[in-house]
Write a protein that holds these residues in place. Structure first.
Motif, mmCIF file in Angstrom:
data_model
loop_
_atom_site.group_PDB
_atom_site.id
_atom_site.type_symbol
_atom_site.label_atom_id
_atom_site.label_comp_id
_atom_site.label_asym_id
_atom_site.label_seq_id
_atom_site.Cartn_x
_atom_site.Cartn_y
_atom_site.Cartn_z
ATOM 1 N N LYS A 98 0.835 -1.200 0.000
ATOM 2 C CA LYS A 98 0.000 0.000 0.000
ATOM 3 C C LYS A 98 0.870 1.250 0.000
ATOM 4 C CE LYS A 98 -3.640 2.335 2.637
ATOM 5 N NZ LYS A 98 -4.464 2.297 3.888
ATOM 6 N N VAL A 99 0.543 2.184 -0.899
ATOM 7 C CA VAL A 99 1.302 3.428 -0.986
ATOM 8 C C VAL A 99 1.227 4.165 0.354
ATOM 9 C CG1 VAL A 99 1.495 5.673 -2.105
ATOM 10 C CG2 VAL A 99 0.920 3.646 -3.460
ATOM 11 N N GLY A 100 2.379 4.555 0.860
ATOM 12 C CA GLY A 100 2.436 5.249 2.139
ATOM 13 C C GLY A 100 2.678 4.342 3.328
ATOM 14 N N GLU A 432 4.603 11.269 7.193
ATOM 15 C CA GLU A 432 4.934 12.478 6.435
ATOM 16 C C GLU A 432 6.167 12.316 5.550
ATOM 17 O OE1 GLU A 432 5.176 15.904 8.907
ATOM 18 O OE2 GLU A 432 3.166 15.648 9.748
ATOM 19 N N LEU A 433 6.821 11.180 5.634
ATOM 20 C CA LEU A 433 8.010 10.948 4.812
ATOM 21 C C LEU A 433 7.612 10.313 3.483
ATOM 22 C CD1 LEU A 433 11.037 10.746 4.243
ATOM 23 C CD2 LEU A 433 11.078 8.626 5.596
ATOM 24 N N ALA A 447 14.572 11.965 3.450
ATOM 25 C CA ALA A 447 14.693 11.349 4.776
ATOM 26 C C ALA A 447 15.419 12.293 5.739
ATOM 27 C CB ALA A 447 15.433 10.019 4.672
ATOM 28 N N ASN A 448 16.495 12.925 5.260
ATOM 29 C CA ASN A 448 17.196 13.912 6.087
ATOM 30 C C ASN A 448 16.251 15.009 6.549
ATOM 31 O OD1 ASN A 448 19.642 12.616 5.817
ATOM 32 N ND2 ASN A 448 20.526 14.101 4.403
#
Length: 678
Positions: A98-100, A432-433, A447-448
Motif C-alpha cells: 500500500k502506498v504510504g 509524512e516521509l 529522509a534527512n
C-alpha cells in the motif's frame, strides 16, 4: 544537544538482535561459552591481559579490506545486516504494498539505492536545483536563505541547529545552535601540525579539487576552489571548541534571547532563520559555543560572496556524493580511505542497508523485533540490571568518603533512574516521509529533511519520555543524563554480550559490564552534574565534590600515559567519563554477580574459576583489530578509551582481578596509584 553516553562509538554500528537462526546453544558448564579458543597463552596475563584473552582471536580475524576496524561489534553487525538485507529484498520485491505504508517506503528506498544503472546515468543532476540556488546568491540575506535551506537538507554548513532538553528544565525542549561547517572529522585535523595531520589536510584539498572537477570545473579552477574551501574551514576550526572543552556541560549551556542573539551575530538574522525553519515564535535558544558564533559573524562580511558560494557548493556535494554515480562514490571513498585506512569500498547492498537504517531506523526496527525479539531474554537481562542497580545502591549507602547530604541526593538520583531494555513502547510515525523508486539521492534528502524537521518540531514542547535515542537493532547502549535513564537496545543482547545458555559469570562479565557502565554514567564526571530529574544542578557538598574530582583526575592521569599505534597519546581528559564508567561498571557487575543466586552454584570450568570467567568475558567483548589511520581518528575524536585500555586500564585498578588471577608486582596489570571511584 545532548550528552548521550554510550558503551561504544561506531559510525556503521547499527544492528543485531536477541536471537536468530545461527544462535548456538551451550551447556551451562561448557568451555565453549568461555571462548577459550580466543586466548593467546604465549602472552603474560600479568602484563597484557587484553592480548592474553583475545590474542588468538585477533590473529584469526584480520580486518577485511572494506573496514577500518574489526571486532565483536563488527561481527554482530554483519550477522544482523544479512537478516535486514533479506527483509529489504523482500520489501522491494513487493510491488503491491500500500502506498504510504512502512512496507512500501522500506522497499522503495532499498530499490532506489540498488538501481545502480539509473544512479550512474543521472550523475549529479538530481542536485542541480540546489546548485542553481547557490549560484543565485546576490547578498548576505540570500546567503542566509540558501544556507538555511541546505541545513534543512542535512548539509553541514556554517553551524548546526537542532533541539535539546533544557539542561536547567529537563521537562522542556529548546533549540540549540552548535559549531559546525567542517569537512574533516574534527577541528584538530586542521590545527595539529604533526606530519600525519598535515598529510590528511593535503589529501583533503586534493580531494575537494577532484570532486569539483567531476562537477565539470577545469583543474586550475577546481584547485583554486579547493583552497578557498580550506581557508574558510580553517577559520571555523580555529573558532571551534575542542572535544575536551565540550565535555563541560556548563561551558556549552548559554541560553540567549533574541536581543542577545542579535548582539552576538549582528550580520546574521536569527528571526529570519527561525521563520525559515518553520519556528518563527522561538524566543530563546542555547548557543552552545558563543565564541564560535562571534567569529562566524566576522567571516560573513570578510569572505566574498563568490567564495561562500564555493564553500556551499562543496558541502552540498560532500554531503551527497556517496549517493551519486560511481565517479563521485569512488572519489569520496578515496578520502574515507585516507581518514580510516579502509582499503576497499563496501558492496553496494551494505552501503544501502546502512543508509536506509539511518533514514528509516525505527521503521526497520519495528519489522525486525516483531520477528526476532525474545521477551524471555528481556526478563533475564532485566534481572541482571536490577541486581547491578542494587549493588550500586549498597555501594552508595556505604561509601566512607561521601557525606550524608550527598549520599541522600545520590540515592535519590539512582531511585529515579529509568531502565529500558529492548525497544520503545511507542513507534515513530513516518507518514509524512515520502519515498519512491526515483533518484536514490532524493530519497536520502527527503529522509534527512524528515528527521531534521522532526527534531525541530520538538522545540518549545514538553519532553516525550517515551523516545529512544537508538533504534532497537543498534549494537550499543547508552545513558542519557537529561532523561536519567539507561537504555539497552535489543541489538546488543547476544553473544558474546549476552547468551542465555552461558554461565552467569560470563553474562555478568559481558552484558553486566555494559549495564553497569551505563548506570555509572549517571555518576561520571558529566553525569554527576545532573540531578535525579535530569537537571544541570549541583547536588554535591563542596567537600565531596573535591574528593570526587580528585578520583576522576586519577583516571585522567592514568589514561594519559597510554599510547596506541606507536606514538598516539590517549587524551585522558577526553576519555575520563567513559573510563570512569568502565571501572564503575565492572566493579558493580562483579558485586552483583557475587550477590546473585547464580554465584552460589557457579562452577569452575576448564580450570577457570567463576571470577576468572567474569574477567575473561569482560575482556572478550572488546576483541578488535584497528587500522593505524582509524586509531588516529579515534584517539583524536572518540571519548572512549582504545579497546585494549578499556580492559587493561580498568582491570589494573581492580584488586578483585588481581586476586582472581594471582597477579603480583611487578605487573602492568596493577596500577600502583590505584584509582577508586565507586
Amino acid at each position: 544537544m545532548r550528552f548521550i553516553s554510550c558503551i561504544i562509538v561506531s559510525t556503521l554500528c547499527f544492528s543485531s538482535t536477541i536471537f536468530s537462526a545461527d544462535t548456538k546453544t551451550h551447556k551451562a558448564n561448557s568451555p565453549e561459552a568461555l571462548h577459550l579458543n580466543w586466548l593467546d597463552t604465549s602472552v603474560s596475563k600479568d602484563q597484557d591481559f587484553y592480548s592474553y584473552a583475545n590474542g588468538t582471536w585477533k590473529k584469526q580475524n584480520p580486518i577485511p579490506p572494506a573496514y577500518s576496524s574489526w571486532g565483536t561489534f563488527s561481527i554482530l553487525d554483519q550477522r544482523a545486516q544479512k537478516i535486514i538485507h533479506t527483509m529489504l529484498i523482500e520489501a522491494a520485491a513487493n510491488k503491491t504494498a500500500k502506498v504510504g505504508s512502512i512496507a512500501q517506503k522500506v522497499g522503495d528506498f532499498y530499490y532506489s539505492g540498488m538501481d545502480e544503472a539509473s544512479i550512474d546515468q543521472l550523475g549529479a543532476k538530481p542536485l542541480q536545483a540546489e546548485f542553481d540556488r547557490i549560484n543565485s546568491i546576490k547578498n548576505l540575506s540570500d546567503l542566509q536563505t540558501v544556507m538555511t535551506e541546505l541545513q534543512l537538507l542535512g548539509v553541514d554548513v556554517f553551524f548546526g541547529f537542532g533541539s535539546m532538553q533544557d539542561y536547567k528544565n529537563s521537562k522542556e525542549m529548546i533549540g540549540v545552535a552548535e559549531q559546525g561547517g567542517l569537512g574533516l572529522p574534527d577541528r584538530d585535523y586542521y590545527l595539529k601540525n604533526d606530519s600525519k595531520f598535515k598529510q590528511i589536510r593535503e589529501a583533503y584539498v586534493k580531494h575537494i579539487a577532484k570532486m569539483f572537477e567531476l562537477l565539470g570545473d577545469a583543474p586550475v579552477i577546481a584547485a583554486a576552489e579547493a583552497d578557498v574551501v580550506m581557508t574558510i574551514e580553517m577559520k571555523f576550526a580555529k573558532a571551534s571548541m575542542s572535544q575536551t572543552e565540550q565535555r563541560d556541560p556548563h561551558a556549552v549551556y548559554n541560553v540567549k534571547g533574541i536581543r542577545e542573539l542579535n548582539g552576538l551575530t549582528p550580520d546574521f538574522s536569527w528571526p529570519q532563520y527561525f521563520t525559515a525553519i518553520g519556528l518563527p515564535k522561538i524566543k530563546r535558544i542555547n548557543v552552545a559555543m558563543p565564541e564560535f558564533f562571534k567569529k562566524m559573524n566576522k567571516q560573513l562580511r570578510r569572505v566574498a560572496l563568490d567564495d561562500w558560494k564555493i564553500y556551499l557548493r562543496w558541502h552540498l556535494l560532500d554531503a551527497f556524493a556517496p549517493y551519486l554515480s560511481k565517479p563521485f562514490v569512488n572519489q569520496y571513498f578515496r578520502m574515507v580511505s585516507t581518514l580510516t585506512g579502509a582499503q576497499k569500498l563496501l558492496p553496494r547492498w551494505k552501503r544501502v542497508v546502512n543508509t536506509e537504517n539511518a533514514a528509516l531506523g525505527f521503521a526497520i526496527g519495528k519489522l525486525y523485533v516483531e520477528k526476532y525479539f525474545s521477551p524471555s531474554a528481556k526478563e533475564e537481562v532485566l534481572a541482571i540490571l536490577k541486581n547491578i542497580r542494587q549493588a550500586l545502591k549498597e555501594d552508595l549507602e556505604t561509601l566512607n568518603w561521601m557525606t550524608p547530604r550527598t549520599r541522600q541526593a545520590a540515592l535519590k538520583k539512582l531511585a529515579l533512574m529509568e531502565e529500558r531494555v529492548g525497544y520503545p513502547d511507542k513507534w515513530w510515525d513516518y507518514s509524512e516521509l515520502f519515498i519512491d523508486r526515483g533518484p536514490y539521492v532524493l530519497n536520502v534528502i527527503r529522509a534527512n529533511t524528515f528527521l531534521i524537521k522532526r527534531s525541530l518540531n520538538k522545540i518549545g514542547k514538553p519532553v516525550d519520555r517515551s523516545e529512544w535515542g537508538m533504534t532497537p537493532q543498534t549494537i550499543n547502549a547508552y545513558y542519557d543524563p537529561s532523561m536519567n535513564n539507561i537504555n539497552i537496545p535489543a541489538g546488543i543482547l547476544r553473544a558474546p554480550f549476552f547468551d542465555p545458555s552461558a554461565p552467569a559469570a560470563i553474562n555478568y562479565g559481558a552484558i553486566g559490564f555494559v549495564i553497569g557502565h551505563e548506570m555509572t554514567h549517571g555518576f561520571d564526571d558529566q553525569g554527576a552534574q545532573f540531578d535525579g530529574n535530569g537537571n544541570l544542578k549541583n547536588w554535591w557538598t563542596a567537600e565531596d565534590l573535591k574528593k570526587f574530582q580528585n578520583a576522576t583526575n586519577c583516571i585522567v592521569n592514568q589514561f594519559s600515559q597510554y599510547k596506541v599505534a606507536g606514538n598516539l597519546a590517549v587524551q585522558g581528559k577526553l576519555v575520563v567519563g567513559e573510563a570512569t564508567a568502565d571501572l564503575g561498571g565492572l566493579t558493580l557487575a562483579l558485586h552483583a554477580f557475587h550477590a546473585s543466586k547464580a554465584y552460589k552454584s557457579a562452577k569452575t570450568i576448564d580450570g577457570f574459576t567463576p571470577d576468572q570467567q567474569f574477567f575473561l568475558a569482560a575482556a572478550h567483548i572488546w576483541a578488535a583489530n584497528v587500522r593505524p589511520e582509524q586509531a588516529q581518528n579515534l584517539v583524536t575524536t572518540d571519548p572512549h578509551p582504545p579497546m585494549q585500555y578499556r580492559v587493561n586500564g580498568s582491570f589494573a585498578n581492580m584488586p578483585q582481578f588481581q586476586r582472581a588471577f594471582a597477579t603480583s608486582q611487578p605487573s602492568s596489570m596493577i596500577n600502583s596509584n590505584r584509582c577508586v571511584i565507586w
